[in-house]
Design a protein around this motif. Structure first.
Motif, short mmCIF file in Angstrom:
data_model
loop_
_atom_site.label_atom_id
_atom_site.label_comp_id
_atom_site.label_asym_id
_atom_site.label_seq_id
_atom_site.Cartn_x
_atom_site.Cartn_y
_atom_site.Cartn_z
N ALA A 27 0.82 -1.22 0.00
CA ALA A 27 0.00 0.00 0.00
C ALA A 27 0.85 1.26 0.00
CB ALA A 27 -0.93 -0.01 1.22
N HIS A 28 2.00 1.22 0.68
CA HIS A 28 2.88 2.39 0.73
C HIS A 28 3.72 2.55 -0.53
CE1 HIS A 28 2.41 2.22 5.29
NE2 HIS A 28 1.98 3.41 4.95
N ALA A 29 3.85 1.45 -1.30
CA ALA A 29 4.72 1.50 -2.47
C ALA A 29 3.97 1.52 -3.79
CB ALA A 29 5.68 0.31 -2.44
N HIS A 30 2.75 1.00 -3.80
CA HIS A 30 2.03 0.83 -5.06
C HIS A 30 0.55 1.17 -4.88
CE1 HIS A 30 5.67 -1.24 -6.33
NE2 HIS A 30 5.54 -2.09 -5.33
N ASN A 31 -0.23 0.86 -5.91
CA ASN A 31 -1.67 1.09 -5.88
C ASN A 31 -2.34 -0.10 -5.21
OD1 ASN A 31 -4.37 1.53 -6.34
ND2 ASN A 31 -4.13 2.09 -8.50
N ILE A 32 -2.81 0.07 -3.99
CA ILE A 32 -3.35 -1.04 -3.21
C ILE A 32 -4.63 -1.59 -3.81
CG2 ILE A 32 -4.73 0.37 -1.64
CD1 ILE A 32 -2.63 -2.82 -0.85
N GLN A 33 -5.35 -0.78 -4.59
CA GLN A 33 -6.58 -1.28 -5.21
C GLN A 33 -6.29 -2.47 -6.12
OE1 GLN A 33 -5.90 2.06 -5.02
NE2 GLN A 33 -7.42 2.48 -3.41
N ASP A 34 -5.11 -2.49 -6.74
CA ASP A 34 -4.74 -3.60 -7.62
C ASP A 34 -4.59 -4.89 -6.83
OD1 ASP A 34 -4.69 -1.71 -9.62
OD2 ASP A 34 -2.51 -1.46 -9.56
N LEU A 35 -4.02 -4.79 -5.64
CA LEU A 35 -3.86 -5.97 -4.80
C LEU A 35 -5.21 -6.43 -4.26
CD1 LEU A 35 -1.51 -7.75 -3.87
CD2 LEU A 35 -1.39 -6.39 -1.78
N ASP A 36 -6.08 -5.48 -3.93
CA ASP A 36 -7.42 -5.83 -3.48
C ASP A 36 -8.20 -6.55 -4.59
OD1 ASP A 36 -6.96 -4.66 -1.00
OD2 ASP A 36 -7.87 -2.75 -1.56
N ILE A 74 -4.30 0.58 -16.25
CA ILE A 74 -2.95 1.05 -15.94
C ILE A 74 -2.46 2.06 -16.98
CG2 ILE A 74 -2.42 -1.10 -14.75
CD1 ILE A 74 -0.69 -1.88 -17.17
N SER A 75 -3.38 2.60 -17.76
CA SER A 75 -2.99 3.48 -18.86
C SER A 75 -2.25 4.74 -18.42
CB SER A 75 -4.22 3.87 -19.69
OG SER A 75 -5.19 4.53 -18.88
N ASP A 76 -2.49 5.19 -17.17
CA ASP A 76 -1.82 6.39 -16.69
C ASP A 76 -0.72 6.08 -15.68
OD1 ASP A 76 -3.44 5.58 -14.63
OD2 ASP A 76 -4.21 7.60 -14.16
N TYR A 77 -0.34 4.82 -15.56
CA TYR A 77 0.72 4.43 -14.62
C TYR A 77 2.09 4.88 -15.13
CZ TYR A 77 -2.20 1.35 -11.71
OH TYR A 77 -3.14 0.86 -10.84
N SER A 78 2.98 5.18 -14.21
CA SER A 78 4.36 5.47 -14.57
C SER A 78 5.01 4.20 -15.11
CB SER A 78 5.14 5.96 -13.35
OG SER A 78 5.29 4.90 -12.40
N VAL A 79 6.19 4.35 -15.69
CA VAL A 79 6.91 3.19 -16.21
C VAL A 79 7.14 2.16 -15.12
CG1 VAL A 79 9.09 2.40 -17.19
CG2 VAL A 79 8.02 4.48 -18.07
N GLN A 80 7.51 2.64 -13.93
CA GLN A 80 7.75 1.72 -12.82
C GLN A 80 6.47 1.03 -12.37
OE1 GLN A 80 9.76 3.96 -9.80
NE2 GLN A 80 11.71 4.02 -10.90
#
Length: 258
Positions: free
Chosen positions: A122-131, A190-196
């Motif tokens: 949650a602190h490093a990425h988009n937690i909704q994806d993990l949910d 994920i269309s607006d996600y950064s490269v990382q």
């Protein structure tokens, strides 16, 4: 016993010694092919998804195209060490002895101590994806759901998408993993996600390995990770504190050589 350990790489690099290690160029469909490497766009493949799946395009290639008694995946700058050593690469005799005993080989656990795997994500990425991943598992593999919660609430995990298994286990894990990730790909934008952050499917899969191991009660041994380019520990600590305290900071620490 035939043993094939793929070394995921996107560039030419010094490879570990031994007949069992084979470089696999990830994202071969997107770049000029490296001579002398295996290429992840051969046969049935997901090579074009490499920017989102990272080293998993090599895992998919190993699953679909490689026939071997033992299959594994390591990285060009991260290898698994032999027992009792942090510099000697894990060799064929030790690998086959472990696999013959009915176990798989995983990297030594990474411990977060003050965070769970869930809160760290949650602190490093988009937690909704993990949910969303958990929802998919609950729907498609309901008998795995309780093990998702166990792993998410732990403070340690086997990271890096590195593992060595007998082919039966390797292929079974791959079939389960990609079924979940391909469904997740349909569910999230994920269309607006950064490269990382666009490497989301690679990040999420790091936690799913332990879910599969727990559910299937797979015995394993751990081996230390050899970092060929260092770990940037100070930068990782600073970034970790930025994310936890300030809610911002780098989500991924790159190597010294890109």
């Amino acid at each position: 016993m035939d043993t094939f350990i793929g070394v995921a790489a996107h560039k030419e690099y010094s490879m570990p010694e031994g007949d069992i290690y084979h470089p696999i160029q990830v994202g071969s469909a997107l770049h000029n092919q490296i001579k002398g490497y295996f290429h992840d766009n051969e046969g049935e493949n997901i090579s074009e998804k490499n920017l989102n799946y990272s080293e998993l395009t090599a895992v998919y290639y190993l699953w679909k195209s490689i026939k071997s008694d033992v299959k594994g995946i390591v990285h060009y700058r991260r290898l698994l060490a032999a027992k009792g050593g942090h510099k000697k690469t894990l060799g064929q005799a030790e690998i086959e002895s472990i696999i013959s005993s009915g176990k798989i080989i995983l990297p030594r656990r990474r411990n977060y101590v003050i965070e769970t795997n869930y809160s760290h994500y949650a602190h490093a990425h988009n937690i909704q994806d993990l949910d969303e991943t958990r929802k998919i598992i609950e729907e498609r593999y309901p008998d795995y759901a309780q093990f998702v919660d166990v792993v998410f609430n732990r403070t340690s995990a086997h990271m890096f998408n590195m593992f060595i298994m007998g082919s039966t286990e390797f292929d079974a894990y791959s079939a389960w993993l990609f079924d979940i990730l391909f469904e997740l790909e349909k569910k999230i934008d994920i269309s607006d996600y950064s490269v990382q952050e666009a490497r989301v499917f690679g990040y999420i899969s790091e936690l799913l390995l332990d879910v599969w191991v727990e559910k299937n009660n797979i015995p394993f041994v751990e081996r230390p990770v050899i970092y060929l380019e260092g770990q940037h520990l100070l930068r990782k600590v600073v970034s970790f504190m930025q994310r936890k305290v300030l809610g911002q900071g780098d989500t991924h620490i790159t190597s010294k050589v890109d």
